[in-house]
Design an enzyme around this catalytic site. Structure first.
Site, PDB file in Angstrom:
ATOM      1  N   GLN A   1      35.057  26.234  -4.021  1.00 16.80           N
ATOM      2  CA  GLN A   1      33.929  26.943  -4.650  1.00 16.80           C
ATOM      3  C   GLN A   1      33.448  26.257  -5.938  1.00 16.80           C
ATOM      4  O   GLN A   1      32.250  26.178  -6.183  1.00 16.80           O
ATOM      5  CB  GLN A   1      34.360  28.367  -4.971  1.00 16.80           C
TER       6      GLN A   1
ATOM      7  N   SER B   1      25.578  25.829  -3.566  1.00 18.13           N
ATOM      8  CA  SER B   1      25.459  27.182  -4.135  1.00 18.13           C
ATOM      9  C   SER B   1      24.893  27.145  -5.548  1.00 18.13           C
ATOM     10  O   SER B   1      24.008  27.940  -5.883  1.00 18.13           O
ATOM     11  CB  SER B   1      26.825  27.886  -4.170  1.00 18.13           C
TER      12      SER B   1
END
Ligand code: NAD
Length: 378
Positions: A133, A139
Site C-alpha cells: 500500500q 492510488s
C-alpha cells in the site's frame, strides 16, 4: 522474452532522479525530503532542475545530500533511474541500468527498454495489497485526480456547487454523480460533498455501495443486471449488450446532474462507454462531464484526450494528467511511494535485491527475465 542484465557495480548503488521531459509533466519522482532518507543507503544524483516545476529547487536537493548533474551524466552514472514517466528516447539510457517509472501497463515500453538492456520496474505493476500500500502510486495519484476533477469541473460549470442563501435569492446546490467509485471516484465524491454539491455515486461493484454511502453520497444502482465484480477488487468487463442496457438505465440519472465525474476503468482494457451522444443530449446545457478515463478511451463516446468538447451546450473534458496540475503534493505522494519501494528493494548497505520469490518484486519485473548481477545480498 528479453533477458535484461543489470550491470555489476559497487554498493551503495547510484540512484538518479530524472528531470521529466514529457510536455505538461510537472511532477518529480523523488522530493528532497525523500532524497534525505534514501541517501542514508544509496548515493543520489539529481538532474539539474528536476524538481523546479514542482516547487523543489536544486539547492533543496543539495541540502538533502544529492549531487546535481546534467542529463548526460545522470544517464551514464546512475545505476537506478527514477522518473515519473518513461523516457521518450530509451536508446539514450545506459545498458545494464534499471528504471523505476510509470508505463508498467504498456508492454511496448517495457519491451523497448528491455531491448536496450534496461530493466523497467513499471510502477503500475505493484500489487494492490496491504503490504504494498505504501508503494501504490496508482492510488496516490488517483486520489489527486479525483480531487482535481471536481475543482476543474466546478471551474467549467456555469452554476455554483453549494447552496447559497443571499439577499438576492437562493441558489440551489448542484447535483453531481461519480461514475466509477474506485480511488478517484471516491475522492471526487468527498471533494464535491465538501464543496456543497448533492452527490451521487455509481459503480458496477456492489461493494462500492458502502464506501459511497459512508461519504454521505447516494448510491445509484440502476434496475438492470449490471453487477460485475472481478478479481482483486477490480470490476470485470461487461458484454456489449450489458453495456448498452447500463447506458440506457444511467441516462435518466445523468440527465438530472449538472456535474458528472467519470472514472470507470477495467485494467488493461478500453474504458467502458457509459455516456453516449443520446445521454449528453438529455443533459441540461451548461452541464459538465469530466472524464478521468480519457487516457484509456474515455467513459463518454465524445471524449477527446486533453480537450474540452462541447455538445448540446454540455462540456466534456478529458484530462489525462490532473496530478501534474497539483505538482507539489502529487510529487510528494509519488515520491513517498517511490521511497517506500526503494526501501523495499535496497538494503541498508545499498545493495539492490531483486528476489523473484518476493511478490512485489516479481510483479514489478513483470515477466522480464532479469538476471541481476548487481551487488546482491546472499
Ligand atoms: P480503476 O481505476 O481500475 O477503476 C475505477 C472504478 O471503475 C472501479 O471502482 C471499477 O469497479 C469501476 N468500473 C469499472 N467498470 C465500470 C462500469 N462499467 N460502470 C461503473 N463503474 C465501473 O480502480 P481503482 O480506483 O484503481 O481501484 C480498484 C479497486 O482496488 C477498488 O476496489 C479499490 O478499493 C481497490 N484498491 C485496493 C488497494 C489496496 O488494497 N491496497 C489499493 C487501491 C485500490
Amino acid at each position: 522474452m528479453n533477458s535484461v542484465a543489470i550491470a555489476e557495480t559497487t554498493a551503495p548503488i547510484m540512484v538518479g532522479v530524472v528531470r521529466e521531459a514529457a510536455p505538461g509533466e510537472r511532477r518529480v519522482a523523488l522530493t528532497p525530503t525523500d532524497v534525505k532518507r534514501v541517501a542514508t543507503r544509496t548515493r543520489v544524483l539529481v538532474e539539474q532542475g528536476a524538481g523546479e516545476s514542482a516547487g523543489y529547487s536544486d539547492a533543496h536537493y543539495v541540502e538533502a545530500g544529492a549531487r546535481i548533474v546534467d542529463a548526460a551524466q545522470i544517464r551514464t552514472q546512475a545505476d537506478l533511474l527514477l522518473a515519473v514517466r518513461p523516457p521518450a528516447q530509451p536508446q539514450v539510457l545506459r545498458r545494464g541500468s534499471a528504471l523505476i517509472s510509470l508505463g508498467g501497463r504498456d508492454a511496448a515500453i517495457t519491451e523497448v527498454l528491455a531491448a536496450r538492456g534496461v530493466l523497467h520496474l513499471g510502477l503500475e505493476r505493484i500489487p494492490r495489497t496491504t503490504r504494498a500500500q505504501s508503494m501504490d502510486v496508482l492510488s496516490s495519484q488517483a486520489s489527486i485526480s479525483g480531487y482535481a476533477s471536481v475543482i476543474e469541473g466546478a471551474r467549467l460549470l456555469d452554476v455554483l456547487l453549494p447552496m447559497l442563501t443571499t439577499a438576492a435569492g437562493i441558489v440551489r446546490p448542484a447535483k453531481m454523480i461519480a461514475l466509477g467509485a474506485g480511488v478517484a471516484g471516491l475522492q471526487a465524491i468527498a471533494t464535491a460533498r465538501r464543496l456543497g454539491a448533492v452527490v451521487h455515486g455509481f459503480d458496477v461493484r456492489e461493494a462500492a455501495r458502502e464506501q459511497v454511502e459512508s461519504l454521505g453520497a447516494r448510491f445509484v444502482f440502476p434496475e438492470v443486471e449490471v453487477s460485475a465484480e472481478g478479481n482483486g477488487g477490480y470490476a470485470a468487463a461487461q458484454s456489449d449488450a450489458q453495456q448498452e442496457q447500463l447506458r440506457r438505465a444511467l441516462a435518466a440519472q445523468i440527465a438530472q446532474m449538472q456535474l458528472v465525474i467519470s472514472s470507470a476503468q477495467i485494467p488493461g482494457k478500453r474504458a467502458p462507454i457509459l455516456i453516449d451522444k443520446q445521454t449528453v443530449h438529455g443533459m441540461a446545457p451548461g452541464s459538465v462531464i469530466v472524464d478521468l478515463a480519457a487516457e484509456s478511451g474515455g467513459n463518454s463516446s465524445l471524449t477527446r484526450a486533453d480537450e474540452i468538447v462541447e455538445e448540446n451546450g454540455v462540456r466534456i473534458y478529458g484530462p489525462t494528467n490532473l496530478p501534474s496540475l497539483m505538482a507539489t503534493d502529487a510529487s510528494r505522494l509519488f515520491s513517498a511511494n517511490v521511497r517506500a519501494l526503494l526501501e523495499h528493494l535496497v538494503d541498508a548497505e545499498g545493495r539492490l535485491h531483486l528476489d523473484p520469490a518476493d511478490n512485489i518484486t516479481s510483479a514489478l519485473v513483470g515477466g522480464q527475465a532479469a538476471t541481476p548481477t548487481f551487488p546482491l545480498a546472499a
